[in-house]
Write an enzyme that holds these catalytic residues in place. Structure first.
Site, short mmCIF file in Angstrom:
data_model
loop_
_atom_site.label_atom_id
_atom_site.label_comp_id
_atom_site.label_asym_id
_atom_site.label_seq_id
_atom_site.Cartn_x
_atom_site.Cartn_y
_atom_site.Cartn_z
N THR A 93 0.86 -1.19 0.00
CA THR A 93 0.00 0.00 0.00
C THR A 93 0.89 1.24 0.00
OG1 THR A 93 -1.65 -1.23 1.24
CG2 THR A 93 -1.86 1.16 1.26
N GLU A 159 -1.69 -15.01 -8.54
CA GLU A 159 -1.46 -16.23 -7.75
C GLU A 159 -2.47 -16.30 -6.60
OE1 GLU A 159 0.52 -18.92 -8.29
OE2 GLU A 159 -0.72 -19.54 -6.61
N LEU A 223 -8.09 -9.24 -7.04
CA LEU A 223 -8.51 -8.33 -5.96
C LEU A 223 -9.87 -8.76 -5.42
CD1 LEU A 223 -7.60 -4.80 -7.42
CD2 LEU A 223 -6.32 -6.15 -5.75
N ALA A 224 -10.76 -9.15 -6.33
CA ALA A 224 -12.13 -9.52 -5.93
C ALA A 224 -12.11 -10.77 -5.06
CB ALA A 224 -12.98 -9.75 -7.18
N ALA A 225 -11.28 -11.76 -5.42
CA ALA A 225 -11.25 -13.02 -4.65
C ALA A 225 -10.75 -12.74 -3.24
CB ALA A 225 -10.35 -14.04 -5.35
N ASN A 226 -9.70 -11.94 -3.11
CA ASN A 226 -9.20 -11.63 -1.76
C ASN A 226 -10.22 -10.81 -0.97
OD1 ASN A 226 -6.88 -13.07 -1.86
ND2 ASN A 226 -5.48 -11.34 -1.94
N CYS A 278 -1.67 -9.39 2.30
CA CYS A 278 -2.48 -9.07 1.12
C CYS A 278 -3.93 -8.64 1.37
CB CYS A 278 -2.45 -10.25 0.16
SG CYS A 278 -0.79 -10.47 -0.52
P1 NAD Z 1 7.91 -10.13 -0.96
O1 NAD Z 1 8.18 -8.78 -0.41
O2 NAD Z 1 8.11 -11.33 -0.10
O3 NAD Z 1 8.82 -10.36 -2.26
C1 NAD Z 1 9.00 -9.42 -3.27
C2 NAD Z 1 10.47 -9.44 -3.69
O4 NAD Z 1 10.63 -8.61 -4.85
C3 NAD Z 1 11.44 -8.91 -2.64
O5 NAD Z 1 12.37 -9.92 -2.28
C4 NAD Z 1 12.09 -7.70 -3.31
O6 NAD Z 1 13.45 -7.53 -2.96
C5 NAD Z 1 11.94 -8.04 -4.77
N1 NAD Z 1 12.06 -6.87 -5.66
C6 NAD Z 1 11.49 -5.65 -5.52
N2 NAD Z 1 11.84 -4.85 -6.56
C7 NAD Z 1 12.66 -5.58 -7.35
C8 NAD Z 1 13.34 -5.31 -8.58
N3 NAD Z 1 13.24 -4.12 -9.19
N4 NAD Z 1 14.11 -6.28 -9.12
C9 NAD Z 1 14.20 -7.49 -8.51
N5 NAD Z 1 13.59 -7.81 -7.35
C10 NAD Z 1 12.82 -6.86 -6.78
O7 NAD Z 1 6.42 -10.09 -1.51
P2 NAD Z 1 5.44 -11.33 -1.79
O8 NAD Z 1 4.70 -11.71 -0.56
O9 NAD Z 1 6.19 -12.38 -2.53
O10 NAD Z 1 4.38 -10.65 -2.76
C11 NAD Z 1 4.73 -10.27 -4.07
C12 NAD Z 1 3.46 -10.00 -4.85
O11 NAD Z 1 2.68 -11.21 -4.92
C13 NAD Z 1 2.54 -8.95 -4.23
O12 NAD Z 1 1.93 -8.21 -5.26
C14 NAD Z 1 1.48 -9.78 -3.52
O13 NAD Z 1 0.25 -9.09 -3.42
C15 NAD Z 1 1.36 -10.97 -4.44
N6 NAD Z 1 0.87 -12.19 -3.77
C16 NAD Z 1 1.45 -12.60 -2.60
C17 NAD Z 1 0.98 -13.75 -1.99
C18 NAD Z 1 1.58 -14.26 -0.69
O14 NAD Z 1 1.12 -15.29 -0.19
N7 NAD Z 1 2.58 -13.61 -0.11
C19 NAD Z 1 -0.05 -14.50 -2.58
C20 NAD Z 1 -0.59 -14.06 -3.78
C21 NAD Z 1 -0.11 -12.90 -4.37
C1 UGA Z 2 -4.83 -15.17 1.18
C2 UGA Z 2 -5.74 -15.94 0.22
O1 UGA Z 2 -6.35 -17.03 0.93
C3 UGA Z 2 -4.95 -16.47 -0.97
O2 UGA Z 2 -5.84 -17.08 -1.91
C4 UGA Z 2 -4.22 -15.30 -1.65
O3 UGA Z 2 -3.42 -15.78 -2.71
C5 UGA Z 2 -3.34 -14.60 -0.62
O4 UGA Z 2 -4.15 -14.14 0.47
C6 UGA Z 2 -2.64 -13.40 -1.18
O5 UGA Z 2 -3.08 -12.81 -2.13
O6 UGA Z 2 -1.64 -13.07 -0.54
P1 UGA Z 2 -3.11 -15.81 3.10
O7 UGA Z 2 -3.24 -14.38 3.48
O8 UGA Z 2 -1.76 -16.38 2.94
O9 UGA Z 2 -3.89 -16.09 1.73
O10 UGA Z 2 -3.85 -16.71 4.20
P2 UGA Z 2 -5.39 -17.05 4.50
O11 UGA Z 2 -5.49 -18.47 4.81
O12 UGA Z 2 -6.29 -16.52 3.46
O13 UGA Z 2 -5.64 -16.25 5.85
C7 UGA Z 2 -5.67 -14.83 5.88
C8 UGA Z 2 -6.06 -14.36 7.27
O14 UGA Z 2 -7.43 -14.63 7.54
C9 UGA Z 2 -5.26 -15.04 8.39
O15 UGA Z 2 -4.92 -14.08 9.36
C10 UGA Z 2 -6.23 -16.06 8.93
O16 UGA Z 2 -5.98 -16.41 10.27
C11 UGA Z 2 -7.55 -15.32 8.77
N1 UGA Z 2 -8.72 -16.23 8.67
C12 UGA Z 2 -8.86 -17.06 7.62
C13 UGA Z 2 -9.69 -16.19 9.67
O17 UGA Z 2 -9.57 -15.42 10.65
N2 UGA Z 2 -10.77 -17.01 9.56
C14 UGA Z 2 -10.94 -17.87 8.52
O18 UGA Z 2 -11.97 -18.59 8.48
C15 UGA Z 2 -9.95 -17.89 7.52
#
Ligand code: NAD
Ligand code: UGA
Length: 454
Positions: A93, A159, A223-226, A278
């Protein structure tokens, strides 16, 4: 077009996703790059001290690292070697200027577009893996294709994995989403990415689970799914307060609601509110998009999801305050769990962090324990006095007035609660914000017990 893949961004998303892509596509080389050299060194560490904890991840990395999966800081040569480029950098953000507190900060994203353009030596498919505002692909295309020698086709492949179950989710996803432009090159690029997810000899994701849409639908669907998932958590937490006031039990209410197949049983667990990197960021992004398009009532509706989540965490502290005789100063509270959910060391936006800060304002002596998140937690709460970190939950609970359970690690119900009770100051309180302990057994031991929604 060669079959090699590079992912820019070696974080929670880039690392696990590419490890599984490499495992299921042994005939492709997969490079994962990052500007953070420390992170890349951890991915390459001899003893597999990987930068993130995720069940099953080490096994997959052991299987493919050095064979067809390579972690590197050399983005330039990886981009040259690969015609398919995933971008999985962080999109937090934005905390300044226009849209501060709601919009996505796209500076890391845009930097990668310029890197790709600068290093490319042929046509490339660029795949958005990060979560992005709708129409970001248009901006990416504009930067990449402006006066470039080569042609870049931008797709969206958001993802859906959840932390803690990332490897399981990647190996057998409910669906894979690929959004592409409705042009000849666009359709060809979508087919290329479908092939990756089908895996070598079609052994990975069944074709019917690979859904294709236009780019904007794919960007918005993520965005909608999250937002829908976050909304369910806020809805059940809103009902939890009402349960506490009326004698209804939220776990019973959720079980019966969830038995209706139209509602479904998942994401109906009341607790301390959602955390993680997220949900909040993506709902805020949706709010900002709605506002940008003049949809103010829709923006307000989605804002309510965040408001309810914040309220849930404040309510935990208020209830604790009341149960502990309206004063918390100098009392010792043992916080069990700091990660935002079980099976991860991730503490981004963890409810435990928010609650810890509120308790700190009340001059509580806080002893925090967690099986995987102590290192991240220490960094998050650096500078706050009165906080100690304990690997051992028994030590954390010693002489405490209350145990506040914030994360539903499976270790916690298995602890010797009689031993914990004996070591605590009396009256001893347990506030189980995840409703994962046996409240009846705790009461028998002598604890006062608080739950969420009961
Ligand atoms: P993260 O901060 O763990 O990883 C991002 C990485 O990108 C960092 O290691 C950073 O150093 C690197 N980076 C930034 N700028 C760069 C550049 N110019 N060149 C090379 N590397 C660079 O973040 P994350 O949790 O992996 O999330 C990444 C994206 O995926 C976000 O948009 C997030 O919303 C999305 N996403 C995350 C999850 C999740 O479970 N964490 C799930 C679904 C989607
Ligand atoms: C979530 C989504 O589930 C993933 O599909 C998505 O890819 C991801 O965000 C993302 O975009 O980063 P995540 O945040 O890793 O995954 O974990 P969740 O299992 O969704 O839990 C999120 C939060 O909600 C946690 O704090 C969990 O404890 C809480 N939660 C979840 C509840 O309090 N109650 C529930 O019934 C389920």
């Amino acid at each position: 077009m060669n079959r090699n893949i590079v992912c820019i961004g070696a974080g929670y998303i880039g690392g696990p996703t590419m490890a599984v892509i490499a495992k299921m596509n042994p005939d492709r080389k997969v490079y994962v790059c990052d500007i953070n050299a420390k992170r890349i060194a951890a991915w390459n560490s001899k003893n597999y001290a990987l930068p993130i904890y995720e069940p099953g991840l080490v096994d997959v990395v052991k299987e493919v690292r050095g064979k067809n999966l390579f972690f590197t800081t050399d983005i330039k040569s990886a981009v040259k070697k690969c015609d398919i480029i995933f971008v999985g950098v962080n999109t937090p953000t934005k905390m300044f200027g226009r849209g501060a507190g709601r919009a996505s900060d796209l500076q890391f994203w845009e930097a990668t577009a310029r890197e790709i353009k600068g290093y490319a030596d042929g046509d490339k498919i660029v795949v958005e893996k990060s979560t992005l505002p709708v129409r970001t692909a248009a901006a990416m295309e504009a930067i990449l294709n402006d006066s470039a020698k080569y042609r870049f086709t931008v797709l969206s492949n958001p993802e859906f994995l959840a932390e803690g179950t990332a490897i399981k989710d990647l190996l057998s996803p409910d669906r894979v989403l690929i959004g592409g432009p409705e042009t000849v090159e666009g359709r060809a690029a979508v087919r290329e990415i479908c092939d990756i997810y089908a895996g070598k000899d079609g052994k990975w994701v069944e074709r019917y689970k690979i859904l294709t849409t236009n780019v904007w639908s794919a960007e918005l669907t993520k965005l909608a799914a999250n937002a829908m998932l976050a909304q369910r958590v806020s809805s059940v937490n809103a009902l939890a307060g009402l349960c506490e006031a009326t004698g209804a039990d939220i776990d019973e209410v959720a079980r019966v609601m969830g038995a209706d197949r139209r509602i479904g049983s998942k994401f109906l667990k009341a607790g301390p509110g959602f955390g993680g990197s997220c949900f909040k960021k993506d709902v805020l992004n949706l709010v900002y998009l709605c506002e940008t398009f003049g949809l103010h009532t829709a923006a307000e509706y989605w804002s309510g999801v965040i408001k309810m989540n914040d309220h849930q965490q404040e309510r935990i502290v208020s209830r604790l305050f009341k149960a502990m005789f309206n004063t918390l100063a100098n009392k010792k509270i043992a916080m069990f769990g700091f990660a935002f959910k079980a099976d991860t060391g991730d503490t981004r936006e963890t409810p435990a962090g928010y609650v810890a800060r509120l308790l700190n304002e009340e001059h509580v002596r806080l002893a925090i324990t967690d099986p995987k998140a102590i290192e991240n937690g220490k960094r998050d709460l650096a500078g706050l006095d009165g906080i100690t970190w304990e690997k051992d939950p028994y030590k954390a609970a010693k002489d405490a007035d209350a145990v506040l359970l914030m994360t539903d690690w499976k270790e916690y119900p298995a602890l010797d609660w009689e031993k914990i009770f004996k070591s605590m100051r009396k009256p001893a309180l347990v506030f189980d914000t995840r409703n994962c302990l046996d409240a009846g057994a705790l009461k028998k031991i002598g604890f006062r017990v608080l739950n969420v929604g009961k």
